[in-house]
Design a protein around this motif. Structure first.
Motif, PDB file in Angstrom:
ATOM      1  N   GLU A  63       0.825  -1.203   0.000  1.00 20.71           N
ATOM      2  CA  GLU A  63       0.000   0.000   0.000  1.00 20.71           C
ATOM      3  C   GLU A  63       0.864   1.260   0.000  1.00 20.71           C
ATOM      4  OE1 GLU A  63      -3.401   0.354  -0.221  1.00 20.71           O
ATOM      5  OE2 GLU A  63      -3.279  -1.776  -0.711  1.00 20.71           O
ATOM      6  N   GLU A 188      -9.559  -2.379  -6.901  1.00 20.13           N
ATOM      7  CA  GLU A 188      -9.299  -1.449  -5.803  1.00 20.13           C
ATOM      8  C   GLU A 188     -10.583  -1.160  -5.022  1.00 20.13           C
ATOM      9  OE1 GLU A 188      -6.360  -0.122  -4.629  1.00 20.13           O
ATOM     10  OE2 GLU A 188      -5.567  -1.673  -5.953  1.00 20.13           O
ATOM     11  N   LYS A 191     -11.292  -4.215  -2.875  1.00 19.00           N
ATOM     12  CA  LYS A 191     -10.373  -4.271  -1.741  1.00 19.00           C
ATOM     13  C   LYS A 191     -10.893  -3.415  -0.594  1.00 19.00           C
ATOM     14  CE  LYS A 191      -6.062  -3.398  -2.476  1.00 19.00           C
ATOM     15  NZ  LYS A 191      -4.833  -2.834  -3.091  1.00 19.00           N
ATOM     16  N   ALA A 195     -11.962  -4.867   2.996  1.00 20.49           N
ATOM     17  CA  ALA A 195     -11.180  -4.431   4.147  1.00 20.49           C
ATOM     18  C   ALA A 195     -12.083  -3.872   5.241  1.00 20.49           C
ATOM     19  CB  ALA A 195     -10.148  -3.387   3.712  1.00 20.49           C
ATOM     20  N   MET A 202      -5.687  -3.529   3.716  1.00 22.75           N
ATOM     21  CA  MET A 202      -5.959  -3.595   2.280  1.00 22.75           C
ATOM     22  C   MET A 202      -5.201  -4.740   1.610  1.00 22.75           C
ATOM     23  SD  MET A 202      -8.118  -1.144   1.332  1.00 22.75           S
ATOM     24  CE  MET A 202      -7.795  -0.440  -0.282  1.00 22.75           C
ATOM     25  N   ASP A 203      -3.927  -4.921   1.997  1.00 19.15           N
ATOM     26  CA  ASP A 203      -3.141  -6.002   1.420  1.00 19.15           C
ATOM     27  C   ASP A 203      -3.760  -7.361   1.740  1.00 19.15           C
ATOM     28  OD1 ASP A 203      -1.343  -4.218   0.380  1.00 19.15           O
ATOM     29  OD2 ASP A 203       0.120  -4.440   1.998  1.00 19.15           O
ATOM     30  N   ALA A 205      -6.935  -7.985   2.418  1.00 19.67           N
ATOM     31  CA  ALA A 205      -8.188  -8.124   1.682  1.00 19.67           C
ATOM     32  C   ALA A 205      -7.921  -8.551   0.243  1.00 19.67           C
ATOM     33  CB  ALA A 205      -8.965  -6.802   1.710  1.00 19.67           C
ATOM     34  N   PHE A 206      -6.902  -7.958  -0.361  1.00 21.77           N
ATOM     35  CA  PHE A 206      -6.560  -8.332  -1.736  1.00 21.77           C
ATOM     36  C   PHE A 206      -6.114  -9.788  -1.805  1.00 21.77           C
ATOM     37  CE2 PHE A 206      -3.380  -8.885  -5.082  1.00 21.77           C
ATOM     38  CZ  PHE A 206      -4.144  -8.551  -6.189  1.00 21.77           C
ATOM     39  N   ALA A 224     -13.899  -9.456  -8.193  1.00 22.58           N
ATOM     40  CA  ALA A 224     -13.947  -8.082  -7.677  1.00 22.58           C
ATOM     41  C   ALA A 224     -15.254  -7.400  -8.061  1.00 22.58           C
ATOM     42  CB  ALA A 224     -12.753  -7.297  -8.214  1.00 22.58           C
TER      43      ALA A 224
END
Length: 243
Positions: A63, A188, A191, A195, A202-203, A205-206, A224
């Motif tokens: 991030e 994005e 994510k 999150a 965020m990382d 969640a991805f 997504a």
């Protein structure tokens, strides 16, 4: 496994990904992750040009780097921009010394904890599609051998983007890049939704979303979009362990 064996394995993995209708976003993420793993980089990012020649973020391994890359795009200043416009590698062993060359970008990158940086072009003959960026947290330049390997990774990314396409049809190339960039925007958004709903970084969640897509043999962008549309509940993604 030696470093040479890991490199060979990486290129085999990347080649195996170049199947018909492959997932461009996932492949770009894999490529940047392997750059960090094998080239002693703290973070790696990949920027692509859209149909109008404007750089857009395709992949970032953290991030912190994502924020730096987005600032680079918005300010139209930095080593990636220079690399893209020149079609040549751009490197700096210490961003703290680059306030004259990049007065806005260098302080932002340094504040994020990055010191050395390198940008390698994604190019096919005279056409430049984007740039692969490597960042380190210490003011130490990459070796000549590592830079050559990084350029090889950038060349793989170029081949991937043009796979199974008419290489001389610029409209087809532009359409594929635009589709990939649009997919990244949706990813994005997803994510952020995951999150917040799952209480994750965020990382994280991805990683959960990516794992869910892979386990179901589906495209990351499709998953997504379903998260954004609400057709997949966050709790379904929760059960997908990151790797």
């Amino acid at each position: 496994m030696t470093r040479e064996q890991r490199l060979a394995s990486t290129f085999v993995d990347l080649a195996d990904s170049l199947v018909e209708d492959f997932d461009v976003v996932d492949l770009m993420m894999l490529l940047t992750e392997r750059c960090v793993e094998l080239l002693d980089a703290a973070a790696a990012g990949l920027l692509l040009a859209d149909g109008e020649g404007n750089l857009r973020l395709m992949a970032a391994t953290s991030e912190a780097l994502q924020m730096v890359e987005l600032f680079q795009i918005q300010s139209d200043e930095g080593l990636c921009r220079d690399c893209f416009h020149s079609g040549r590698p751009v490197s700096t062993p210490d961003l703290a010394d680059e306030s004259g060359r990049w007065p806005r970008f260098a302080p932002v990158a340094s504040a994020a904890g990055f010191r050395a940086a390198h940008a390698l072009p994604l190019r096919l003959r005279g056409q430049v599609l984007g740039a692969l960026n490597l960042f380190r947290t210490e003011p130490v330049a990459l070796s000549r051998a590592d830079l050559a390997t990084a350029q090889a990774f950038a060349d793989v990314a170029t081949i991937a983007l043009l796979q199974s396409r008419a290489l001389h049809d610029s409209q087809l190339i532009a359409d594929q890049l635009q589709e990939a960039l649009q997919s990244r925007i949706v990813i994005e958004q997803a994510k952020g939704i995951l999150a917040q709903a799952l209480g994750l970084e965020m990382d994280q969640a991805f990683a959960r979303m990516r794992r869910h897509a892979r386990s179901g043999e589906r495209r990351l962008a499709e998953i997504a979009q379903e998260v954004v549309d609400g057709t997949i509940e966050p709790d379904v993604i929760r059960g997908s362990s990151a790797r």
